[in-house]
Design a protein around this motif. Structure first.
Motif, PDB file in Angstrom:
ATOM      1  N   ASP A  85       0.887  -1.173  -0.006  1.00 26.43           N
ATOM      2  CA  ASP A  85      -0.053   0.088  -0.051  1.00 26.43           C
ATOM      3  C   ASP A  85       0.903   1.198  -0.001  1.00 26.43           C
ATOM      4  OD1 ASP A  85      -2.121  -1.495  -0.023  1.00 26.43           O
ATOM      5  OD2 ASP A  85      -2.432  -1.540   2.123  1.00 26.43           O
ATOM      6  N   HIS A  86       1.894   1.195   0.599  1.00 29.27           N
ATOM      7  CA  HIS A  86       2.876   2.181   0.779  1.00 29.27           C
ATOM      8  C   HIS A  86       4.368   1.800   0.249  1.00 29.27           C
ATOM      9  CE1 HIS A  86      -0.204   4.607   2.821  1.00 29.27           C
ATOM     10  NE2 HIS A  86      -0.358   3.614   3.628  1.00 29.27           N
ATOM     11  N   LEU A  87       5.025   2.797  -0.635  1.00 31.67           N
ATOM     12  CA  LEU A  87       6.583   2.213  -1.095  1.00 31.67           C
ATOM     13  C   LEU A  87       7.383   2.108   0.421  1.00 31.67           C
ATOM     14  CD1 LEU A  87       6.932   4.605  -4.151  1.00 31.67           C
ATOM     15  CD2 LEU A  87       6.931   1.847  -3.997  1.00 31.67           C
ATOM     16  N   ILE A  88       7.146   3.075   1.269  1.00 29.66           N
ATOM     17  CA  ILE A  88       7.981   2.859   2.586  1.00 29.66           C
ATOM     18  C   ILE A  88       7.824   1.480   3.116  1.00 29.66           C
ATOM     19  CG2 ILE A  88       6.116   3.783   4.133  1.00 29.66           C
ATOM     20  CD1 ILE A  88       8.398   5.346   5.364  1.00 29.66           C
ATOM     21  N   ALA A  89       6.716   0.723   3.005  1.00 30.49           N
ATOM     22  CA  ALA A  89       6.854  -0.696   3.497  1.00 30.49           C
ATOM     23  C   ALA A  89       7.994  -1.298   2.633  1.00 30.49           C
ATOM     24  CB  ALA A  89       5.580  -1.191   3.462  1.00 30.49           C
ATOM     25  N   ALA A  90       7.613  -1.254   1.467  1.00 30.55           N
ATOM     26  CA  ALA A  90       8.950  -2.119   0.542  1.00 30.55           C
ATOM     27  C   ALA A  90      10.126  -1.444   0.801  1.00 30.55           C
ATOM     28  CB  ALA A  90       8.605  -1.591  -0.914  1.00 30.55           C
ATOM     29  N   GLY A  91      10.288  -0.290   1.285  1.00 28.11           N
ATOM     30  CA  GLY A  91      11.946   0.158   1.706  1.00 28.11           C
ATOM     31  C   GLY A  91      12.333  -0.400   2.851  1.00 28.11           C
ATOM     32  N   VAL A  92      11.376  -0.556   3.831  1.00 23.78           N
ATOM     33  CA  VAL A  92      11.686  -1.001   5.214  1.00 23.78           C
ATOM     34  C   VAL A  92      12.023  -2.849   5.110  1.00 23.78           C
ATOM     35  CG1 VAL A  92      10.701  -1.710   7.476  1.00 23.78           C
ATOM     36  CG2 VAL A  92      10.319   0.589   6.614  1.00 23.78           C
ATOM     37  N   ILE A  93      11.126  -3.393   4.411  1.00 24.88           N
ATOM     38  CA  ILE A  93      11.179  -4.764   3.916  1.00 24.88           C
ATOM     39  C   ILE A  93      12.880  -4.958   3.303  1.00 24.88           C
ATOM     40  CG2 ILE A  93      10.536  -6.768   2.904  1.00 24.88           C
ATOM     41  CD1 ILE A  93       7.846  -5.858   3.385  1.00 24.88           C
ATOM     42  N   ALA A  94      12.956  -4.345   2.559  1.00 24.75           N
ATOM     43  CA  ALA A  94      14.189  -4.490   1.572  1.00 24.75           C
ATOM     44  C   ALA A  94      15.636  -4.096   2.757  1.00 24.75           C
ATOM     45  CB  ALA A  94      14.216  -3.833   0.461  1.00 24.75           C
ATOM     46  N   LEU A  95      15.591  -3.235   3.226  1.00 28.70           N
ATOM     47  CA  LEU A  95      16.510  -2.739   4.218  1.00 28.70           C
ATOM     48  C   LEU A  95      16.662  -3.965   5.405  1.00 28.70           C
ATOM     49  CD1 LEU A  95      16.272   1.071   4.153  1.00 28.70           C
ATOM     50  CD2 LEU A  95      18.117  -0.277   2.796  1.00 28.70           C
ATOM     51  N   GLY A  96      15.695  -4.215   5.753  1.00 21.52           N
ATOM     52  CA  GLY A  96      15.399  -4.907   6.974  1.00 21.52           C
ATOM     53  C   GLY A  96      16.137  -6.400   6.725  1.00 21.52           C
ATOM     54  N   LEU A  97      15.602  -7.109   5.329  1.00 25.39           N
ATOM     55  CA  LEU A  97      16.191  -8.340   5.101  1.00 25.39           C
ATOM     56  C   LEU A  97      17.554  -8.268   4.758  1.00 25.39           C
ATOM     57  CD1 LEU A  97      13.150  -9.486   2.755  1.00 25.39           C
ATOM     58  CD2 LEU A  97      13.795 -10.235   5.117  1.00 25.39           C
ATOM     59  N   ASN A  98      18.157  -7.144   4.187  1.00 23.36           N
ATOM     60  CA  ASN A  98      19.479  -6.993   3.706  1.00 23.36           C
ATOM     61  C   ASN A  98      20.384  -7.036   4.728  1.00 23.36           C
ATOM     62  OD1 ASN A  98      21.883  -5.412   2.890  1.00 23.36           O
ATOM     63  ND2 ASN A  98      21.346  -6.427   0.871  1.00 23.36           N
ATOM     64  N   LEU A 156      23.004   1.227   8.436  1.00 19.85           N
ATOM     65  CA  LEU A 156      21.555   1.142   8.032  1.00 19.85           C
ATOM     66  C   LEU A 156      21.185   2.466   7.794  1.00 19.85           C
ATOM     67  CD1 LEU A 156      19.163  -0.329   7.224  1.00 19.85           C
ATOM     68  CD2 LEU A 156      18.708  -0.684   9.795  1.00 19.85           C
ATOM     69  N   LEU A 157      21.227   3.463   8.880  1.00 23.64           N
ATOM     70  CA  LEU A 157      20.991   4.658   8.944  1.00 23.64           C
ATOM     71  C   LEU A 157      21.383   5.400   7.759  1.00 23.64           C
ATOM     72  CD1 LEU A 157      20.106   7.510  10.055  1.00 23.64           C
ATOM     73  CD2 LEU A 157      22.165   7.705  10.970  1.00 23.64           C
ATOM     74  N   LYS A 158      22.556   5.276   7.099  1.00 25.36           N
ATOM     75  CA  LYS A 158      23.115   5.786   6.055  1.00 25.36           C
ATOM     76  C   LYS A 158      22.554   5.088   4.833  1.00 25.36           C
ATOM     77  CE  LYS A 158      27.354   5.277   7.342  1.00 25.36           C
ATOM     78  NZ  LYS A 158      28.938   5.166   7.380  1.00 25.36           N
ATOM     79  N   ALA A 159      22.144   3.908   4.858  1.00 25.16           N
ATOM     80  CA  ALA A 159      21.625   3.313   3.680  1.00 25.16           C
ATOM     81  C   ALA A 159      20.002   3.779   3.298  1.00 25.16           C
ATOM     82  CB  ALA A 159      21.597   1.804   4.121  1.00 25.16           C
ATOM     83  N   SER A 160      19.564   4.154   4.600  1.00 22.40           N
ATOM     84  CA  SER A 160      18.247   4.571   4.654  1.00 22.40           C
ATOM     85  C   SER A 160      17.955   5.683   3.313  1.00 22.40           C
ATOM     86  CB  SER A 160      17.687   5.299   5.749  1.00 22.40           C
ATOM     87  OG  SER A 160      18.406   6.254   6.294  1.00 22.40           O
ATOM     88  N   ALA A 161      19.134   6.548   2.944  1.00 22.63           N
ATOM     89  CA  ALA A 161      18.962   7.348   1.948  1.00 22.63           C
ATOM     90  C   ALA A 161      18.706   6.857   0.613  1.00 22.63           C
ATOM     91  CB  ALA A 161      20.214   8.076   2.025  1.00 22.63           C
TER      92      ALA A 161
END
Length: 240
Positions: A85-98, A156-161
């Motif tokens: 529903d929100h792209l931010i969810a895709a970003g969180v999941i991708a970064l979290g899994l990585n 991870l903080l820096k990768a959030s960009a």
């Protein structure tokens, strides 16, 4: 350079800053849970448990996080029919899994570093495998994980960009967006973002250091270096 224009634009960083902090916090929580799950699985002696976890870890560590972001944001809805529903969810999941895959090796290594004598003593006390892990292994392994987990949290903080590449408005994207406007200086706005990331990284480091000291005190170990006197080994060597 127009410093006044940059100062007047600072309030606009409020909402994107919340996005950056939110993505980092949510991804870190997911990564931590995944790290412990995968770390315990890869430390298992059972091949049926260890092999799938190892494949998962090596896949996410061996592929680009940018590609993973695009996959979760744009490829999954087309290929698998999974729509966020929100792209931010895709970003969180991708970064979290990585980063969960990377941190799982920290967990596995810390568990493996627990002295064998401790495990033998827990077996002698007739503790169940779950009790051994909860009462003996993890309390000793946790303080050893914290420094490495702190480094990965800052990374991870820096990768959030990177979430800006899939259309999420964070502070990095906003700096470039405002910097292109008339009367603004892109260099100054990126300098503002640089300071913001530094402050956030410092807060993470400070919090994790406090957590490490607390964890080591729980084991009877002082994490702070002695002040006002030489370390015992040095003092003994110099007193000859």
């Amino acid at each position: 350079m127009d410093f006044e224009a940059v100062i007047e634009s600072l309030p606009r960083y409020g909402e994107p800053l919340l996005v950056t902090v939110g993505v980092t916090a949510a991804s870190a929580a997911l990564a931590l849970v995944l790290a412990f799950a995968l770390g315990l699985m890869t430390a298992s002696r059972r091949l049926a448990v260890r092999a799938p976890a190892r494949v998962f870890v090596e896949f996410f560590r061996g592929s680009s996080v940018v590609v993973q972001l695009f996959w979760f944001a744009y490829a999954m809805p087309v290929v698998l029919g999974v729509q966020f529903d929100h792209l931010i969810a895709a970003g969180v999941i991708a970064l979290g899994l990585n980063y969960g895959a990377y941190c799982s090796e920290v967990v596995r290594g810390a568990i493996a570093a627990v002295p064998q004598g401790q495990l033998e003593a827990s077996v002698a006390l007739n503790l169940t495998p779950l009790q051994r892990m909860r009462l003996v292994v993890l309390p000793q392994a946790w303080p050893e994980m914290i420094p490495s987990l702190c480094a990965f949290a800052i990374m991870l903080l820096k990768a959030s960009a990177l979430v800006s590449v899939i259309g999420i408005l964070d502070i990095t994207w906003l700096a470039g967006l405002i910097g292109k406007q008339p009367g603004q200086d892109r260099l100054l706005h990126y300098a503002v973002v640089l300071v913001i990331y530094f402050v956030l990284a410092w807060l993470i480091w400070t919090g994790m250091r406090a957590l490490e000291r607390r964890a080591k005190r729980g084991l009877g170990v002082d994490a702070r270096p002695a002040k006002g006197r030489l370390a015992p080994a040095v003092a003994a060597g110099g007193a000859r």
